[in-house]
Design a protein around this motif. Sequence first.
Motif, short mmCIF file in Angstrom:
data_model
loop_
_atom_site.label_atom_id
_atom_site.label_comp_id
_atom_site.label_asym_id
_atom_site.label_seq_id
_atom_site.Cartn_x
_atom_site.Cartn_y
_atom_site.Cartn_z
N ILE A 229 -0.71 1.10 27.32
CA ILE A 229 -0.96 0.61 28.51
C ILE A 229 -2.04 -0.48 28.58
N LYS A 230 -3.01 -0.39 27.73
CA LYS A 230 -4.09 -1.09 27.62
C LYS A 230 -3.83 -2.52 27.10
N ASN A 231 -2.67 -2.70 26.38
CA ASN A 231 -2.07 -3.90 25.69
C ASN A 231 -1.45 -4.65 26.57
N MET A 232 -1.05 -4.08 28.07
CA MET A 232 -0.25 -5.12 28.69
C MET A 232 -0.85 -6.32 29.17
N LYS A 233 -0.10 -7.18 29.21
CA LYS A 233 -0.78 -8.56 29.38
C LYS A 233 0.07 -9.32 30.48
N PHE A 234 -0.75 -9.91 31.37
CA PHE A 234 -0.02 -10.82 32.55
C PHE A 234 -0.14 -12.26 31.94
N ALA A 291 16.87 -4.92 27.25
CA ALA A 291 16.05 -5.72 26.03
C ALA A 291 16.23 -4.98 24.63
N THR A 292 16.26 -3.69 24.95
CA THR A 292 16.43 -2.76 23.69
C THR A 292 17.92 -3.12 23.06
N THR A 293 18.84 -3.16 23.90
CA THR A 293 20.26 -3.14 23.39
C THR A 293 20.42 -4.52 22.87
N TYR A 294 19.85 -5.70 23.30
CA TYR A 294 20.20 -6.74 22.84
C TYR A 294 19.10 -7.53 22.13
N HIS A 295 18.28 -6.61 21.56
CA HIS A 295 16.99 -7.22 20.59
C HIS A 295 16.04 -7.96 21.21
N GLY A 296 15.90 -8.00 22.61
CA GLY A 296 14.83 -8.92 23.37
C GLY A 296 13.52 -8.43 23.18
N ASP A 297 12.56 -8.87 24.03
CA ASP A 297 11.07 -8.67 23.84
C ASP A 297 11.01 -7.37 24.97
N VAL A 298 11.00 -6.07 24.37
CA VAL A 298 10.92 -4.85 25.28
C VAL A 298 9.69 -4.79 25.91
N LYS A 299 8.59 -5.25 25.25
CA LYS A 299 7.26 -5.05 25.79
C LYS A 299 7.21 -6.13 27.10
N PHE A 300 7.76 -7.16 26.96
CA PHE A 300 7.73 -8.10 28.29
C PHE A 300 8.39 -7.77 29.10
N THR A 302 9.34 -4.35 29.75
CA THR A 302 8.51 -3.17 30.33
C THR A 302 7.23 -3.75 31.39
N ASP A 303 6.49 -4.87 30.97
CA ASP A 303 5.50 -5.35 31.78
C ASP A 303 5.89 -5.74 33.13
N ILE A 304 7.08 -6.59 33.07
CA ILE A 304 7.66 -7.03 34.46
C ILE A 304 7.90 -5.94 35.16
N VAL A 305 8.72 -4.87 34.82
CA VAL A 305 9.24 -3.81 35.71
C VAL A 305 8.15 -3.07 36.40
N VAL A 306 7.02 -2.62 35.48
CA VAL A 306 5.74 -1.88 35.74
C VAL A 306 5.17 -2.61 36.88
N SER A 307 4.93 -3.93 36.47
CA SER A 307 4.07 -4.60 37.28
C SER A 307 4.74 -4.84 38.79
N ALA A 308 6.02 -5.35 38.73
CA ALA A 308 6.86 -5.56 39.93
C ALA A 308 6.99 -4.16 40.82
N SER A 309 7.14 -3.13 40.17
CA SER A 309 7.27 -1.93 40.73
C SER A 309 5.79 -1.52 41.83
N VAL A 310 4.65 -1.81 41.23
CA VAL A 310 3.53 -1.77 41.71
C VAL A 310 3.14 -2.87 42.84
N LEU A 311 3.50 -4.20 42.50
CA LEU A 311 2.88 -5.22 43.50
C LEU A 311 3.87 -5.14 44.76
N PHE A 312 5.03 -4.56 44.71
CA PHE A 312 6.00 -4.70 45.79
C PHE A 312 5.43 -4.20 47.06
N ILE A 313 4.37 -3.20 46.83
CA ILE A 313 3.91 -2.60 47.92
C ILE A 313 2.83 -3.55 48.74
N VAL A 314 2.62 -4.64 48.15
CA VAL A 314 1.89 -5.93 49.00
C VAL A 314 2.88 -6.82 49.60
N VAL A 315 3.87 -6.83 48.89
CA VAL A 315 4.63 -7.92 48.97
C VAL A 315 5.68 -7.60 50.27
#
Length: 324
Positions: A229-234, A291-300, A302-315
């Motif tokens: 989780i510490k490796n999550m980058k914006f 992303a896993t199914t089609y060999h995409g960037d899974v970390k990218f 995951t970062d988007i889903v987690v950050s979006a799920s947190v930020l919508f509380i403000v949006v």
Amino acid sequence: MAIFWTSIQSVLAIMIMIAVGYVAQGKGWFDKEFSGALSKIIMKVALPASIFMSMMNHFKPDQLAKLSVGLLYSIVSITAGLLISWVVVWVMKVPRGRRGLMMTAMNFANTVFIGMPLNQALFGNASIPYLLVYYIVNTVMLWTIGVWLIAADDPTVDKTGGERVKFDWHHLVPTPLWGFIVALPFIYIPWLRTHLLVNFVTLTLTDIGALVTPLSLIYIGIMLKSFGIKNMKFDKHVVVTLIGRFALAPVLMFVLIAMGHSMGLTMVPVFQKTLVIQAATPTFAVLPILATTYHGDVKFATDIVVSASVLFIVVVPIIMVLMG
């Protein structure tokens, strides 16, 4: 304050389910093959059942004519968003394995599992038919155009073979969409629903469909622990994707509704607000699985889903204030 508290509770529920996967992975409960098996259960079993039962529970044939204007707005707004995101991806020179994920994350929402309870809290049960308009368009376009975009961006496909994108029925009609397709005759032919959807069938499909959200979020937790989780980058791609999801998508919907009103395509205020709020809900939770199914960037993803799920509380409160 009520809107703010509703948003906080939704996010807390999401974060707790993610934490279950994160902690369990940290304790070594899952082997290396578990996450792959989990993604198959979600994509090929739970999602079709969830979509089918959502259609059975919330959609009726006589609603179609009344809701057609909302269908038009939803289709045009998502289509316009996809075109704009394609330009953004091209200008930014996003690498393969991220392009399809970025475009779908900017334009497709977690409409049912976050959007529906949020919409009920904000506007009441009377808004559910209006929400389902966006849900149907979001679902159909996600599992056709969205999945095809991600599949076409598969970085493991040999570009020299001349068949980098295979436009076959697997891409056009992926497994989850069969839940929608199979539901249509049950909706329009009452006999099928009466004689085939007996109690135990309905209960089974409902329970299986209910697995989608917790399993998807547990999967995100597993991926977070695997990456750290510490490796999550914006990075710039994540930031632009979040701007597209929380700013571009709702603004497009708002502008289209305003233009439509000037041409006589009017809707009740609750319908308008529902479409704008749904356009601003977080990115759909199964993005890392795609992303896993089609060999995409899974970390990218995951970062988007987690950050979006947190930020919508403000949006969401901001959008509600702006809409009055």
